[in-house]
Design a protein around this motif. Structure first.
Motif, PDB file in Angstrom:
ATOM      1  N   ALA A  39       0.831  -1.208   0.000  1.00  0.00           N
ATOM      2  CA  ALA A  39       0.000   0.000   0.000  1.00  0.00           C
ATOM      3  C   ALA A  39       0.868   1.260   0.000  1.00  0.00           C
ATOM      4  CB  ALA A  39      -0.933  -0.003   1.209  1.00  0.00           C
ATOM      5  N   VAL A  40       1.942   1.257   0.773  1.00  0.00           N
ATOM      6  CA  VAL A  40       2.848   2.405   0.832  1.00  0.00           C
ATOM      7  C   VAL A  40       3.487   2.630  -0.532  1.00  0.00           C
ATOM      8  CG1 VAL A  40       5.034   3.218   1.815  1.00  0.00           C
ATOM      9  CG2 VAL A  40       3.290   2.233   3.306  1.00  0.00           C
ATOM     10  N   VAL A  41       3.951   1.565  -1.156  1.00  0.00           N
ATOM     11  CA  VAL A  41       4.585   1.679  -2.476  1.00  0.00           C
ATOM     12  C   VAL A  41       3.571   2.156  -3.513  1.00  0.00           C
ATOM     13  CG1 VAL A  41       5.709   0.385  -4.336  1.00  0.00           C
ATOM     14  CG2 VAL A  41       6.400   0.006  -1.960  1.00  0.00           C
ATOM     15  N   ASP A  42       2.366   1.620  -3.481  1.00  0.00           N
ATOM     16  CA  ASP A  42       1.334   2.057  -4.438  1.00  0.00           C
ATOM     17  C   ASP A  42       1.034   3.547  -4.294  1.00  0.00           C
ATOM     18  OD1 ASP A  42       1.085  -0.399  -5.640  1.00  0.00           O
ATOM     19  OD2 ASP A  42      -0.758  -0.955  -4.582  1.00  0.00           O
ATOM     20  N   VAL A  62      10.619   3.953 -11.633  1.00  0.00           N
ATOM     21  CA  VAL A  62      11.329   5.083 -11.031  1.00  0.00           C
ATOM     22  C   VAL A  62      11.635   4.781  -9.567  1.00  0.00           C
ATOM     23  CG1 VAL A  62      11.076   7.485 -10.258  1.00  0.00           C
ATOM     24  CG2 VAL A  62      10.496   6.865 -12.619  1.00  0.00           C
ATOM     25  N   LEU A  63      10.624   4.353  -8.814  1.00  0.00           N
ATOM     26  CA  LEU A  63      10.865   4.043  -7.400  1.00  0.00           C
ATOM     27  C   LEU A  63      11.890   2.933  -7.234  1.00  0.00           C
ATOM     28  CD1 LEU A  63       7.338   4.175  -5.728  1.00  0.00           C
ATOM     29  CD2 LEU A  63       9.193   5.830  -5.532  1.00  0.00           C
ATOM     30  N   LYS A  64      11.779   1.904  -8.054  1.00  0.00           N
ATOM     31  CA  LYS A  64      12.712   0.779  -7.976  1.00  0.00           C
ATOM     32  C   LYS A  64      14.141   1.240  -8.278  1.00  0.00           C
ATOM     33  CE  LYS A  64      12.994  -2.610 -11.012  1.00  0.00           C
ATOM     34  NZ  LYS A  64      12.767  -3.786 -11.841  1.00  0.00           N
ATOM     35  N   GLU A  65      14.292   2.068  -9.310  1.00  0.00           N
ATOM     36  CA  GLU A  65      15.625   2.553  -9.678  1.00  0.00           C
ATOM     37  C   GLU A  65      16.191   3.501  -8.620  1.00  0.00           C
ATOM     38  OE1 GLU A  65      15.129   4.174 -13.591  1.00  0.00           O
ATOM     39  OE2 GLU A  65      14.911   2.204 -14.508  1.00  0.00           O
ATOM     40  N   VAL A  66      15.343   4.342  -8.034  1.00  0.00           N
ATOM     41  CA  VAL A  66      15.798   5.218  -6.953  1.00  0.00           C
ATOM     42  C   VAL A  66      16.282   4.368  -5.787  1.00  0.00           C
ATOM     43  CG1 VAL A  66      15.035   6.887  -5.206  1.00  0.00           C
ATOM     44  CG2 VAL A  66      14.426   7.231  -7.617  1.00  0.00           C
ATOM     45  N   SER A  67      15.542   3.329  -5.458  1.00  0.00           N
ATOM     46  CA  SER A  67      15.928   2.435  -4.380  1.00  0.00           C
ATOM     47  C   SER A  67      17.282   1.791  -4.665  1.00  0.00           C
ATOM     48  CB  SER A  67      14.855   1.352  -4.204  1.00  0.00           C
ATOM     49  OG  SER A  67      15.281   0.373  -3.295  1.00  0.00           O
ATOM     50  N   ILE A  72      18.740   2.251  -0.780  1.00  0.00           N
ATOM     51  CA  ILE A  72      17.747   2.387   0.281  1.00  0.00           C
ATOM     52  C   ILE A  72      16.603   1.451  -0.067  1.00  0.00           C
ATOM     53  CG2 ILE A  72      16.121   3.964   1.412  1.00  0.00           C
ATOM     54  CD1 ILE A  72      18.039   6.262   0.666  1.00  0.00           C
ATOM     55  N   LYS A  73      16.111   0.722   0.920  1.00  0.00           N
ATOM     56  CA  LYS A  73      15.024  -0.220   0.664  1.00  0.00           C
ATOM     57  C   LYS A  73      13.848   0.486  -0.012  1.00  0.00           C
ATOM     58  CE  LYS A  73      15.953  -3.520   4.326  1.00  0.00           C
ATOM     59  NZ  LYS A  73      15.389  -4.232   5.474  1.00  0.00           N
ATOM     60  N   LEU A  74      13.198  -0.232  -0.916  1.00  0.00           N
ATOM     61  CA  LEU A  74      12.086   0.330  -1.681  1.00  0.00           C
ATOM     62  C   LEU A  74      11.009   0.895  -0.765  1.00  0.00           C
ATOM     63  CD1 LEU A  74      10.755   0.769  -4.474  1.00  0.00           C
ATOM     64  CD2 LEU A  74       9.682  -1.457  -4.164  1.00  0.00           C
ATOM     65  N   ALA A  80       9.525   7.867   2.236  1.00  0.00           N
ATOM     66  CA  ALA A  80      10.100   9.206   2.122  1.00  0.00           C
ATOM     67  C   ALA A  80       9.325  10.045   1.105  1.00  0.00           C
ATOM     68  CB  ALA A  80      11.575   9.115   1.724  1.00  0.00           C
ATOM     69  N   VAL A  81       8.920   9.430   0.006  1.00  0.00           N
ATOM     70  CA  VAL A  81       8.138  10.136  -1.012  1.00  0.00           C
ATOM     71  C   VAL A  81       6.789  10.560  -0.427  1.00  0.00           C
ATOM     72  CG1 VAL A  81       6.933   9.867  -3.222  1.00  0.00           C
ATOM     73  CG2 VAL A  81       9.311   9.121  -2.995  1.00  0.00           C
ATOM     74  N   LEU A  82       6.165   9.706   0.359  1.00  0.00           N
ATOM     75  CA  LEU A  82       4.881  10.052   0.971  1.00  0.00           C
ATOM     76  C   LEU A  82       5.039  11.156   2.011  1.00  0.00           C
ATOM     77  CD1 LEU A  82       3.168   6.571   1.367  1.00  0.00           C
ATOM     78  CD2 LEU A  82       2.843   8.292  -0.413  1.00  0.00           C
ATOM     79  N   ILE A  83       6.093  11.111   2.793  1.00  0.00           N
ATOM     80  CA  ILE A  83       6.352  12.173   3.771  1.00  0.00           C
ATOM     81  C   ILE A  83       6.585  13.486   3.038  1.00  0.00           C
ATOM     82  CG2 ILE A  83       8.036  13.006   5.469  1.00  0.00           C
ATOM     83  CD1 ILE A  83       8.302  10.013   6.339  1.00  0.00           C
ATOM     84  N   TRP A  84       7.304  13.422   1.931  1.00  0.00           N
ATOM     85  CA  TRP A  84       7.554  14.603   1.110  1.00  0.00           C
ATOM     86  C   TRP A  84       6.233  15.220   0.647  1.00  0.00           C
ATOM     87  CZ3 TRP A  84       9.046  14.382  -4.631  1.00  0.00           C
ATOM     88  CH2 TRP A  84       9.452  15.639  -5.092  1.00  0.00           C
ATOM     89  N   GLY A  85       5.313  14.361   0.252  1.00  0.00           N
ATOM     90  CA  GLY A  85       4.013  14.844  -0.195  1.00  0.00           C
ATOM     91  C   GLY A  85       3.246  15.562   0.907  1.00  0.00           C
TER      92      GLY A  85
END
Length: 123
Positions: A39-42, A62-67, A72-74, A80-85
């Motif tokens: 759910a977090v990844v989605d 994109v998320l997989k490549e950033v990881s 950093i674990k996916l 981190a992306v959700l916190i950024w949002g």
């Protein structure tokens, strides 16, 4: 010759009911964790789609490549992306990798609609 006593509990052996219950409880715990991670990844894919104008499949990549690029674990990247949002705060290494993977800079501000926070932090 000694005869083992009758009526006692037999040696449970390697595949006792307790062992099986423990294994099943652990499997349930792992499955619950996987559902939450999924759910977090989605949700993070949704943020990447909105920011980068990419398809869901591209958002996943994109998320997989950033990881992989940041080591950093996916799930942690997605969190981190959700916190950024929500806050506008994101670790600089994740932001740089996102900008690189999306082929554009200028993602340094928070996503549209999120609160403005001065500066970035890698909390």
């Amino acid at each position: 010759m000694t005869v083992p006593p009758t009526g006692g509990c037999p040696d449970p052996g390697p595949d006792s009911d307790q062992d099986q219950v423990f294994r099943l409880q652990e499997q349930v715990r792992q499955l619950k964790e996987a559902v939450v991670s999924h759910a977090v990844v989605d949700q993070a894919i949704g943020v990447v789609i909105a920011l980068g104008g990419v398809t869901p499949d591209e958002g996943w990549l994109v998320l997989k490549e950033v990881s992989q690029h940041t080591n950093i674990k996916l799930r942690n990247v997605a969190e981190a992306v959700l916190i950024w949002g929500r806050t506008g705060v994101i670790p600089t290494e994740i932001l740089a990798a996102l900008e690189d993977r999306l082929g554009r800079s200028g993602l340094s501000g928070p996503p549209p609609g999120s609160p403005r926070v001065s500066g970035r932090s890698s909390r």
